[in-house]
Enzyme design. Structure first.
Site, PDB file in Angstrom:
ATOM      1  N   ASN A  78       1.130  -1.189  -0.454  1.00  0.00           N
ATOM      2  CA  ASN A  78      -0.163   0.154   0.013  1.00  0.00           C
ATOM      3  C   ASN A  78       0.794   1.274  -0.265  1.00  0.00           C
ATOM      4  O   ASN A  78       1.424   1.415   1.103  1.00  0.00           O
ATOM      5  CB  ASN A  78      -1.185  -0.058   1.008  1.00  0.00           C
ATOM      6  N   LYS A 133       0.491   4.628  -0.147  1.00  0.00           N
ATOM      7  CA  LYS A 133      -0.395   5.468   0.369  1.00  0.00           C
ATOM      8  C   LYS A 133       0.279   6.637  -0.663  1.00  0.00           C
ATOM      9  O   LYS A 133      -0.320   6.663  -1.746  1.00  0.00           O
ATOM     10  CB  LYS A 133       0.361   5.727   1.278  1.00  0.00           C
ATOM     11  N   HIS A 167      -9.384   1.644   4.533  1.00  0.00           N
ATOM     12  CA  HIS A 167      -8.755   2.001   4.940  1.00  0.00           C
ATOM     13  C   HIS A 167      -8.655   2.784   6.720  1.00  0.00           C
ATOM     14  O   HIS A 167      -9.605   4.198   6.097  1.00  0.00           O
ATOM     15  CB  HIS A 167      -7.499   2.600   4.243  1.00  0.00           C
ATOM     16  N   GLU A 219      -6.676   5.224   7.653  1.00  0.00           N
ATOM     17  CA  GLU A 219      -6.957   6.640   7.404  1.00  0.00           C
ATOM     18  C   GLU A 219      -8.063   7.290   6.673  1.00  0.00           C
ATOM     19  O   GLU A 219      -8.052   8.632   6.651  1.00  0.00           O
ATOM     20  CB  GLU A 219      -5.288   6.878   6.679  1.00  0.00           C
ATOM     21  N   GLU A 250      -5.931  -4.522  10.355  1.00  0.00           N
ATOM     22  CA  GLU A 250      -5.022  -3.109  10.374  1.00  0.00           C
ATOM     23  C   GLU A 250      -4.987  -2.676  11.671  1.00  0.00           C
ATOM     24  O   GLU A 250      -6.301  -1.742  12.010  1.00  0.00           O
ATOM     25  CB  GLU A 250      -4.655  -2.582   9.725  1.00  0.00           C
ATOM     26  N   GLY A 291       2.363   2.344  10.756  1.00  0.00           N
ATOM     27  CA  GLY A 291       2.474   3.261  10.258  1.00  0.00           C
ATOM     28  C   GLY A 291       3.519   3.472  11.923  1.00  0.00           C
ATOM     29  O   GLY A 291       4.805   4.466  11.789  1.00  0.00           O
ATOM     30  N   SER A 351       2.460  -2.488  10.204  1.00  0.00           N
ATOM     31  CA  SER A 351       4.338  -2.720  10.319  1.00  0.00           C
ATOM     32  C   SER A 351       5.007  -3.340  10.078  1.00  0.00           C
ATOM     33  O   SER A 351       5.826  -4.697  11.055  1.00  0.00           O
ATOM     34  CB  SER A 351       4.341  -1.625  12.222  1.00  0.00           C
TER      35      SER A 351
HETATM   36  P1  PGA Z   1       2.434   0.419   7.940  1.00  0.00           P
HETATM   37  O1  PGA Z   1       0.932   0.608   6.969  1.00  0.00           O
HETATM   38  O2  PGA Z   1       2.751  -0.544   7.080  1.00  0.00           O
HETATM   39  O3  PGA Z   1       3.551   1.276   7.304  1.00  0.00           O
HETATM   40  O4  PGA Z   1       2.071   0.007   9.274  1.00  0.00           O
HETATM   41  C1  PGA Z   1      -0.125  -0.246   7.142  1.00  0.00           C
HETATM   42  C2  PGA Z   1      -1.403  -0.002   6.150  1.00  0.00           C
HETATM   43  O5  PGA Z   1      -1.315   1.056   6.426  1.00  0.00           O
HETATM   44  O6  PGA Z   1      -1.783  -0.454   5.739  1.00  0.00           O
END
Ligand code: PGA
Length: 254
Positions: A9, A11, A98, A100, A169, A175, A213
């Site tokens: 992903n 982003k 997601h 976010e 998630e 992140g 992560s």
């Molecule tokens: P990350 O993000 O691996 O940077 O924690 C995962 C995601 O938000 O899909």
């Protein structure tokens, strides 16, 4: 052998030059499509919409995904992108819900369910994200939150659940460098599997990805869990070497 799906992903990262370099290194470092198929591993990158055409031309054995989709078919919806538009560029997957987007764009469980429905209606596979915040985990609400998020999606898409991908998630792990332990992740994946099983006799076929992560050093232990069928990877998907190591970990445990 369980099939594993390793999904990057990106982003809101990338530009024409960096994308070309990243895809070039990923494709050069991946096994052939046949070898991936033999190992039962699929690899996917979910890229910002403006770069779908670019990445479609560079993708090799990597599948193409988007990061969001409109719940509408088309028309007067400024700024939105329809499933048909995504499909025009060979997109096969799309992330919906997601955290976010739930946080920054106030997406509700019901809207996420409609986005999944619209995707399915146009032959796109939605990757439905669910997960609790740190406050919810600390309040002992993890299971209830995840079940509520998934129930809305099952309610609207119950007849074609096996066409879905689910991604667990935990918001506190995204992140932050704080990964759920394999046991913590497996416990929630088992809850999700049971909920899916109550709605579909073929729930074993629905991939449940872990995201938060995931990286080159923790991927193998996470992917070895019985209900973890792959990963949704943010930060580590932007570094070819790390992403390739996660794919290799999936090949080893698949
Ligand atoms: P990350 O993000 O691996 O940077 O924690 C995962 C995601 O938000 O899909």
């Amino acid at each position: 052998m369980t099939k594993k799906l390793i999904a990057g992903n990106w982003k809101m990262n990338g530009n024409l030059a960096d994308n070309a370099a990243l895809m070039g290194a990923v494709v050069a470092g991946l096994p052939s499509a046949e070898a991936l198929e033999a190992a039962q591993v699929s690899v996917l990158v979910c890229v910002p919409a403006p770069y779908l055409a670019q990445v479609a031309a560079l993708r090799g054995p990597v599948d193409l995904g988007a990061q969001d989709v409109s719940p509408q078919k088309g028309g007067a919806y400024t700024g939105e992108v329809s499933p048909a538009m995504l499909k025009d560029f060979g997109t096969r997957f799309v992330i919906v819900g997601h955290s976010e987007r739930r946080q920054n764009h106030f997406e509700t469980n019901e809207l996420v369910a409609l986005k999944a429905q619209n995707s399915l209606a146009h032959g796109l596979t939605p990757i439905v994200c669910v997960g609790e915040t740190l406050a919810q985990r600390e309040a002992g609400e993890t299971e209830a939150v995840v079940k509520r998020q998934l129930a809305a999606v099952i309610h609207v898409n119950g007849h074609c659940l096996t066409e879905l991908v689910v991604a667990y998630e935990p918001v506190w792990a995204i992140g932050t460098g704080k990964t759920a332990t394999p046991e913590q992740a497996q416990a929630v994946h088992a809850v999700i599997r049971t909920q899916l099983q109550a709605a579909s006799s073929n729930a074993k076929r629905i991939p449940i990805l872990y995201g938060g992560s995931m990286n080159a050093s923790n991927a193998a232990a996470l992917l070895a869990q019985p209900d973890i069928d792959g990963g949704l990877i943010g930060g580590a998907a932007l570094k070819a070497a790390d992403f390739l190591q996660i794919v290799a970990a999936a090949q080893a445990v698949a």
